[in-house]
Design a protein around this motif. Structure first.
Motif, short mmCIF file in Angstrom:
data_model
loop_
_atom_site.label_atom_id
_atom_site.label_comp_id
_atom_site.label_asym_id
_atom_site.label_seq_id
_atom_site.Cartn_x
_atom_site.Cartn_y
_atom_site.Cartn_z
N SER A 105 42.95 40.85 19.27
CA SER A 105 44.28 41.57 19.19
C SER A 105 44.94 41.70 20.64
CB SER A 105 44.09 42.83 18.59
OG SER A 105 43.46 43.81 19.41
N LEU A 106 44.05 41.59 21.60
CA LEU A 106 44.74 41.63 22.96
C LEU A 106 45.39 40.48 23.56
CD1 LEU A 106 41.50 43.08 24.81
CD2 LEU A 106 43.60 44.37 23.99
N SER A 107 46.41 40.44 24.57
CA SER A 107 47.01 39.51 25.00
C SER A 107 46.02 38.61 25.65
CB SER A 107 48.17 39.88 25.98
OG SER A 107 47.74 40.41 26.77
N PRO A 108 46.27 37.19 26.28
CA PRO A 108 45.65 36.40 27.12
C PRO A 108 45.15 37.16 28.42
CG PRO A 108 46.99 35.28 25.95
CD PRO A 108 47.63 36.55 25.41
N ALA A 109 46.18 37.83 28.74
CA ALA A 109 46.00 38.31 30.22
C ALA A 109 45.13 39.52 30.31
CB ALA A 109 47.36 38.76 30.86
N GLN A 110 45.38 40.34 28.94
CA GLN A 110 44.39 41.55 28.89
C GLN A 110 42.92 41.05 28.62
OE1 GLN A 110 46.60 43.36 25.70
NE2 GLN A 110 47.28 45.11 26.90
N ARG A 111 42.69 40.10 27.80
CA ARG A 111 41.15 39.28 27.86
C ARG A 111 40.88 39.00 29.09
NH1 ARG A 111 42.81 36.72 22.37
NH2 ARG A 111 44.31 35.63 23.69
N GLU A 112 41.56 38.18 29.76
CA GLU A 112 41.11 38.06 31.26
C GLU A 112 40.78 39.00 32.09
OE1 GLU A 112 39.99 35.17 34.09
OE2 GLU A 112 40.88 34.51 32.15
N LEU A 113 41.66 40.06 32.01
CA LEU A 113 41.07 41.37 32.81
C LEU A 113 39.88 41.96 32.35
CD1 LEU A 113 41.93 43.55 35.16
CD2 LEU A 113 43.34 44.58 33.24
N VAL A 114 39.67 41.90 31.15
CA VAL A 114 38.41 42.69 30.40
C VAL A 114 37.07 41.47 30.88
CG1 VAL A 114 37.08 43.15 28.37
CG2 VAL A 114 39.37 43.67 28.55
N LEU A 115 37.36 40.42 30.79
CA LEU A 115 36.41 39.25 31.07
C LEU A 115 35.92 39.59 32.89
CD1 LEU A 115 34.89 36.76 30.39
CD2 LEU A 115 36.80 35.51 31.46
N LYS A 116 37.01 39.77 33.54
CA LYS A 116 36.67 39.96 34.88
C LYS A 116 36.07 41.07 35.11
CE LYS A 116 40.39 37.22 36.80
NZ LYS A 116 41.71 37.40 37.58
N VAL A 117 36.33 42.09 34.75
CA VAL A 117 35.95 43.63 34.91
C VAL A 117 34.60 43.78 34.33
CG1 VAL A 117 36.22 46.09 34.44
CG2 VAL A 117 38.03 44.75 35.23
N PHE A 118 34.32 43.46 33.00
CA PHE A 118 33.10 43.93 32.47
C PHE A 118 32.13 42.80 32.14
CE2 PHE A 118 36.20 46.76 30.59
CZ PHE A 118 35.62 47.78 30.82
N PHE A 119 32.36 41.46 32.32
CA PHE A 119 31.40 40.44 32.32
C PHE A 119 31.21 39.46 33.74
CE2 PHE A 119 33.08 40.73 27.98
CZ PHE A 119 32.17 41.06 27.23
N GLU A 120 32.37 39.52 34.44
CA GLU A 120 32.09 38.84 35.82
C GLU A 120 31.66 40.01 36.99
OE1 GLU A 120 35.24 36.56 36.57
OE2 GLU A 120 35.00 35.09 34.71
N LYS A 121 32.06 41.24 36.60
CA LYS A 121 31.68 42.28 37.51
C LYS A 121 32.51 42.37 38.68
CE LYS A 121 28.28 43.91 34.69
NZ LYS A 121 28.65 44.72 33.93
N VAL A 122 33.71 41.81 38.71
CA VAL A 122 34.81 41.74 39.63
C VAL A 122 35.41 43.55 39.87
CG1 VAL A 122 36.68 40.83 40.45
CG2 VAL A 122 35.19 39.60 39.41
N ARG A 123 35.20 43.77 41.30
CA ARG A 123 35.84 45.19 41.15
C ARG A 123 37.26 45.17 41.14
NH1 ARG A 123 34.07 47.22 46.98
NH2 ARG A 123 35.52 45.70 47.31
N VAL A 124 37.69 46.34 40.74
CA VAL A 124 39.13 46.55 40.38
C VAL A 124 40.14 46.39 41.70
CG1 VAL A 124 41.00 48.27 39.83
CG2 VAL A 124 38.71 48.28 38.54
N ALA A 125 39.39 46.88 42.88
CA ALA A 125 40.08 46.46 44.15
C ALA A 125 40.32 45.13 44.25
CB ALA A 125 39.45 47.30 45.27
N ASP A 126 39.32 44.30 44.05
CA ASP A 126 39.41 42.81 44.31
C ASP A 126 40.51 42.20 43.19
OD1 ASP A 126 37.49 43.00 46.26
OD2 ASP A 126 35.78 42.68 44.87
N ILE A 127 40.43 42.54 42.09
CA ILE A 127 41.38 41.98 41.19
C ILE A 127 42.93 42.32 41.80
CG2 ILE A 127 42.32 42.34 38.80
CD1 ILE A 127 39.37 42.92 37.92
N ALA A 128 43.12 43.75 41.96
CA ALA A 128 44.30 44.22 42.83
C ALA A 128 44.89 43.02 43.89
CB ALA A 128 44.41 45.55 42.89
#
Length: 154
Positions: A105-128
């Motif tokens: 139900s999430l948009s592709p951009a939202q799914r990508e963000l979830v993937l980065k944060v929870f599965f790839e363990k990328v920090r929020v600061a690095d994503i920003a």
């Protein structure tokens, strides 16, 4: 590899694979290639071979004649005789299924963000930094994702 064909003792009707005369018995071997070989052995050894063949046949059919053992039986990649708690396994599968549906139900951009944060363990600061936005903007997007998933899952 040979396949041994052994019949009943000589003196009775001799099936294919065992024939006897003068206290001797001929044992016939059929190889996978189709080649046939016969050897001659004593009557006592021939009788022993017949008994072994009969025991092997009976042992092979003992378990399957009246029932089927579930020990070690595979069903869709899982062992029936496992020590796992079936109820918790089913609940876990249902939870995963619901989570997949919610993620769809999430948009592709939202799914990508979830993937980065929870599965790839990328920090929020690095994503920003990577996206050229503030950390607060990334956290706000995550809050919206949490709210949407909570609404679907609960």
């Amino acid at each position: 590899m040979a396949k041994r064909k052994i019949g009943i003792r000589s003196g009775q009707a001799s099936p294919a694979g065992l024939s006897g005369e003068n206290g001797k018995v001929k044992v016939r071997y059929e190889f996978i290639t189709g080649e046939v070989s016969e050897i001659e052995v004593d009557q006592g050894f021939g009788d022993l071979l017949v008994d072994f063949e009969r025991q092997e046949y009976n042992n092979g059919h003992k378990e399957t004649r009246r029932h089927v053992s579930l020990d070690g039986m595979d069903y869709e990649g899982e062992i029936f005789a496992s020590e796992m708690n079936t109820e918790s396994e089913v609940e876990s599968r249902e939870d995963i299924s619901r989570l997949y549906c919610a993620m769809e139900s999430l948009s592709p951009a939202q799914r990508e963000l979830v993937l980065k944060v929870f599965f790839e363990k990328v920090r929020v600061a690095d994503i920003a930094r990577e996206e050229g936005v503030t950390e607060a903007a990334v956290r706000n997007r995550l809050q919206k994702i949490y709210a949407r998933l909570k609404k679907i899952l609960i």
